[in-house]
Write a protein that holds these residues in place. Sequence first.
Motif, PDB file in Angstrom:
ATOM      1  N   GLU A 111      51.360  58.080  38.838  1.00  0.00           N
ATOM      2  CA  GLU A 111      52.773  57.745  38.631  1.00  0.00           C
ATOM      3  C   GLU A 111      53.397  58.769  37.678  1.00  0.00           C
ATOM      4  O   GLU A 111      52.685  59.445  36.934  1.00  0.00           O
ATOM      5  CB  GLU A 111      52.939  56.328  38.090  1.00  0.00           C
ATOM      6  CG  GLU A 111      52.338  56.065  36.734  1.00  0.00           C
ATOM      7  CD  GLU A 111      52.584  54.642  36.250  1.00  0.00           C
ATOM      8  OE1 GLU A 111      52.954  54.483  35.070  1.00  0.00           O
ATOM      9  OE2 GLU A 111      52.422  53.695  37.036  1.00  0.00           O
ATOM     10  N   GLY A 125      53.428  49.756  38.746  1.00  0.00           N
ATOM     11  CA  GLY A 125      52.212  49.294  39.403  1.00  0.00           C
ATOM     12  C   GLY A 125      52.557  48.766  40.774  1.00  0.00           C
ATOM     13  O   GLY A 125      53.011  49.513  41.642  1.00  0.00           O
ATOM     14  N   ARG A 171      47.480  55.103  36.513  1.00  0.00           N
ATOM     15  CA  ARG A 171      47.502  53.669  36.200  1.00  0.00           C
ATOM     16  C   ARG A 171      46.285  52.987  36.827  1.00  0.00           C
ATOM     17  O   ARG A 171      46.057  53.074  38.033  1.00  0.00           O
ATOM     18  CB  ARG A 171      48.788  53.023  36.720  1.00  0.00           C
ATOM     19  CG  ARG A 171      48.872  51.515  36.403  1.00  0.00           C
ATOM     20  CD  ARG A 171      50.153  50.915  36.955  1.00  0.00           C
ATOM     21  NE  ARG A 171      51.314  51.416  36.242  1.00  0.00           N
ATOM     22  CZ  ARG A 171      51.835  50.843  35.161  1.00  0.00           C
ATOM     23  NH1 ARG A 171      51.294  49.743  34.664  1.00  0.00           N
ATOM     24  NH2 ARG A 171      52.897  51.355  34.579  1.00  0.00           N
ATOM     25  N   LYS A 172      45.507  52.299  35.992  1.00  0.00           N
ATOM     26  CA  LYS A 172      44.337  51.579  36.486  1.00  0.00           C
ATOM     27  C   LYS A 172      44.789  50.332  37.255  1.00  0.00           C
ATOM     28  O   LYS A 172      45.562  49.519  36.748  1.00  0.00           O
ATOM     29  CB  LYS A 172      43.437  51.166  35.323  1.00  0.00           C
ATOM     30  CG  LYS A 172      42.125  50.512  35.755  1.00  0.00           C
ATOM     31  CD  LYS A 172      41.365  49.923  34.580  1.00  0.00           C
ATOM     32  CE  LYS A 172      40.779  50.995  33.690  1.00  0.00           C
ATOM     33  NZ  LYS A 172      39.889  50.392  32.642  1.00  0.00           N
ATOM     34  N   MET A 173      44.289  50.192  38.509  1.00  0.00           N
ATOM     35  CA  MET A 173      44.734  49.095  39.367  1.00  0.00           C
ATOM     36  C   MET A 173      43.622  48.087  39.694  1.00  0.00           C
ATOM     37  O   MET A 173      43.846  46.887  39.670  1.00  0.00           O
ATOM     38  CB  MET A 173      45.305  49.654  40.673  1.00  0.00           C
ATOM     39  CG  MET A 173      46.505  50.580  40.492  1.00  0.00           C
ATOM     40  SD  MET A 173      47.879  49.890  39.541  1.00  0.00           S
ATOM     41  CE  MET A 173      48.260  48.426  40.475  1.00  0.00           C
ATOM     42  N   TYR A 216      42.743  54.104  40.730  1.00  0.00           N
ATOM     43  CA  TYR A 216      43.920  54.504  39.953  1.00  0.00           C
ATOM     44  C   TYR A 216      45.038  54.935  40.899  1.00  0.00           C
ATOM     45  O   TYR A 216      44.779  55.483  41.968  1.00  0.00           O
ATOM     46  CB  TYR A 216      43.598  55.686  39.032  1.00  0.00           C
ATOM     47  CG  TYR A 216      42.626  55.389  37.924  1.00  0.00           C
ATOM     48  CD1 TYR A 216      43.061  54.959  36.677  1.00  0.00           C
ATOM     49  CD2 TYR A 216      41.249  55.573  38.119  1.00  0.00           C
ATOM     50  CE1 TYR A 216      42.158  54.710  35.644  1.00  0.00           C
ATOM     51  CE2 TYR A 216      40.345  55.321  37.097  1.00  0.00           C
ATOM     52  CZ  TYR A 216      40.807  54.885  35.863  1.00  0.00           C
ATOM     53  OH  TYR A 216      39.908  54.637  34.850  1.00  0.00           O
ATOM     54  N   SER A 260      49.603  46.998  31.542  1.00  0.00           N
ATOM     55  CA  SER A 260      49.935  48.428  31.624  1.00  0.00           C
ATOM     56  C   SER A 260      48.783  49.282  31.096  1.00  0.00           C
ATOM     57  O   SER A 260      48.828  49.803  29.979  1.00  0.00           O
ATOM     58  CB  SER A 260      51.221  48.718  30.834  1.00  0.00           C
ATOM     59  OG  SER A 260      52.301  47.992  31.372  1.00  0.00           O
ATOM     60  N   THR A 261      47.704  49.409  31.905  1.00  0.00           N
ATOM     61  CA  THR A 261      46.596  50.277  31.545  1.00  0.00           C
ATOM     62  C   THR A 261      46.852  51.645  32.158  1.00  0.00           C
ATOM     63  O   THR A 261      46.560  51.887  33.332  1.00  0.00           O
ATOM     64  CB  THR A 261      45.259  49.699  32.064  1.00  0.00           C
ATOM     65  OG1 THR A 261      45.160  48.337  31.660  1.00  0.00           O
ATOM     66  CG2 THR A 261      44.085  50.491  31.527  1.00  0.00           C
ATOM     67  N   VAL A 262      47.435  52.542  31.360  1.00  0.00           N
ATOM     68  CA  VAL A 262      47.858  53.844  31.864  1.00  0.00           C
ATOM     69  C   VAL A 262      47.122  54.944  31.096  1.00  0.00           C
ATOM     70  O   VAL A 262      47.052  54.916  29.861  1.00  0.00           O
ATOM     71  CB  VAL A 262      49.384  54.036  31.723  1.00  0.00           C
ATOM     72  CG1 VAL A 262      49.799  55.422  32.172  1.00  0.00           C
ATOM     73  CG2 VAL A 262      50.121  52.980  32.540  1.00  0.00           C
ATOM     74  N   HIS A 277      44.206  44.768  37.820  1.00  0.00           N
ATOM     75  CA  HIS A 277      44.840  44.935  36.510  1.00  0.00           C
ATOM     76  C   HIS A 277      46.356  44.769  36.627  1.00  0.00           C
ATOM     77  O   HIS A 277      47.016  45.509  37.360  1.00  0.00           O
ATOM     78  CB  HIS A 277      44.511  46.314  35.935  1.00  0.00           C
ATOM     79  CG  HIS A 277      43.045  46.541  35.760  1.00  0.00           C
ATOM     80  ND1 HIS A 277      42.339  46.080  34.677  1.00  0.00           N
ATOM     81  CD2 HIS A 277      42.132  47.167  36.555  1.00  0.00           C
ATOM     82  CE1 HIS A 277      41.064  46.423  34.797  1.00  0.00           C
ATOM     83  NE2 HIS A 277      40.919  47.082  35.938  1.00  0.00           N
ATOM     84  N   THR A 295      56.803  53.324  38.329  1.00  0.00           N
ATOM     85  CA  THR A 295      56.086  53.073  37.077  1.00  0.00           C
ATOM     86  C   THR A 295      55.789  51.593  36.862  1.00  0.00           C
ATOM     87  O   THR A 295      55.516  51.171  35.746  1.00  0.00           O
ATOM     88  CB  THR A 295      56.893  53.606  35.878  1.00  0.00           C
ATOM     89  OG1 THR A 295      58.198  53.001  35.883  1.00  0.00           O
ATOM     90  CG2 THR A 295      57.041  55.117  35.937  1.00  0.00           C
TER      91      THR A 295
END
Length: 527
Positions: A376, A180, A388-390, A373, A405-407, A402, A178
């Motif tokens: 997770e 990233g 999760r946006k990466m 993304y 924490s853009t989840v 990113h 969790t």
Amino acid sequence: LNLPQFVQLMETFVGNGTSLPTMKSLIAFIQEEYKQTEEEKMEQLKKVHRSCLLARRKLLLEALFEKWDSNASGFLDLKEVDAVLSTFKEGMEKKAWRNAKKHLCLRYPQTSRMGKLSPQTFQAYLELVVSELTGDEDEVTDNLVEFLSTSVERSHMEYLQHSARRKWLHSIQQAAETSGVSLEPVYRAVFKVLSQDAEAHGDSKKISAYIALLEENQISPERGRILLRYVACTADDAPYVLNQILYRDMKGVSFAAVEEGKPIHVPRVQLHGNIHFWNYDRPVEERRGSFLVLPLQDARWRVFGILGLDTLWDECEKTIFLTHEISFYQGVSGAFSRAYHHVCTRENILQEMLTALDWLYSRTSNIHTVITYFVEPGQEKTCDYALRKMITADHTGQREIHTSSTVLLRKENLLKDYLFKCTDTSQVIGTYVYGEYHFAVPLRDLSGQALGALDLSIGHHYGLPPHEYKDLQKMLKIVQAACSEILKMSSGETEPIYILEAESVASWRHAGILFYRFMLQDLRECI
């Protein structure tokens, strides 16, 4: 097809705006026309029965391993397991056991050398024993598991200690899954677990802990080919230990632990004479306590760093680490190793994706954005996973990695439901969102399940020009091949293979160059 895949296939087939009567007609047609022969039904039932038996056996052997691994060290002593197996059926099955042991050592040579059994090798060992015994396979397995279960006993206090330690170890992997691609939450989880165990099961010792990773020595090569860089430590030790470098020609036992691949325990540092003290402010007469160094090992038992613990801050007399504590700390080092490689694997996949996106955007202009993304675990009981946006990339050349924490959660992002459908089914999904056409493409793990998803937007167009579509297909094919290679190397299934000279420079560069290696191999096959 599983249920989500079947539903998605039907939705794709009927399309949008299909009337209810048409839908009912299609359902009636499928129900009438879809038929199975008796042979097909029996074959399917056998397959389901077999998969259930394998799942049951896996759970049995996992529970057996946990019962034997009373200190949650993450491994069993091979000699101890051998000693018990040799007495199965009062020693009448020694030949079967010896044959199984021979096959195990051939399949897993490192197991024999290290004398340790991981959960995976323990399961493989018992399955080999079962295969050498006569009788019904499932019945033999049950008898063997029952025999091994009754050969160990655990008190209620031991059970509670074991349960707590298992829960704490799980929190380290959870932090990795969790976070990233950040290791900071993993470091914090490790030190929290060590502190909790010292408080609950270590007579409330005050411990210091630190993690050092091996690096190629490019600073002072004359002092040794490799060095240990301290990348994390407990708060009180940060002013003295964090970012320090231990060279091979300095005092200390850490390099001995690296070379031997075994823990080194110094019960009384004041009597040893070869300990390096980072805190120079501490007077010599106060340099008392116990010191423990544990090697950090990957899936192939190769050492990549150390986990160190000491009790120099503790003013009590009895600060020596006990056997059950050392065993548990080995479990912590194993949990950290798995978590560390999980994060590094995802970081390598991101590096590969950045390279792939650069290649794609140099050849296409109609793909507006691509968002990457990662899947997770969900933080809530009501959702099984989150996205999760990466990375966000667009046709203007902008690339954003990113770090916040853009989840995405399914229940909070109904317009992004196509991403969750893609992840559920591990299939490509296309749809319109606010007038723009999106299609989600899964990134699959080695079992075929989605570990991530790419969200590609092509604006108001329904499709791409033929040459751009062809380049996109090639890019996705290469990305998946490179992703699978990264996962195989991380799991220890394959050794890193450097075909291009540039690949061997550094691991993070290798991940990016891996894309071009597969691209060149694909080109070679087409010639």
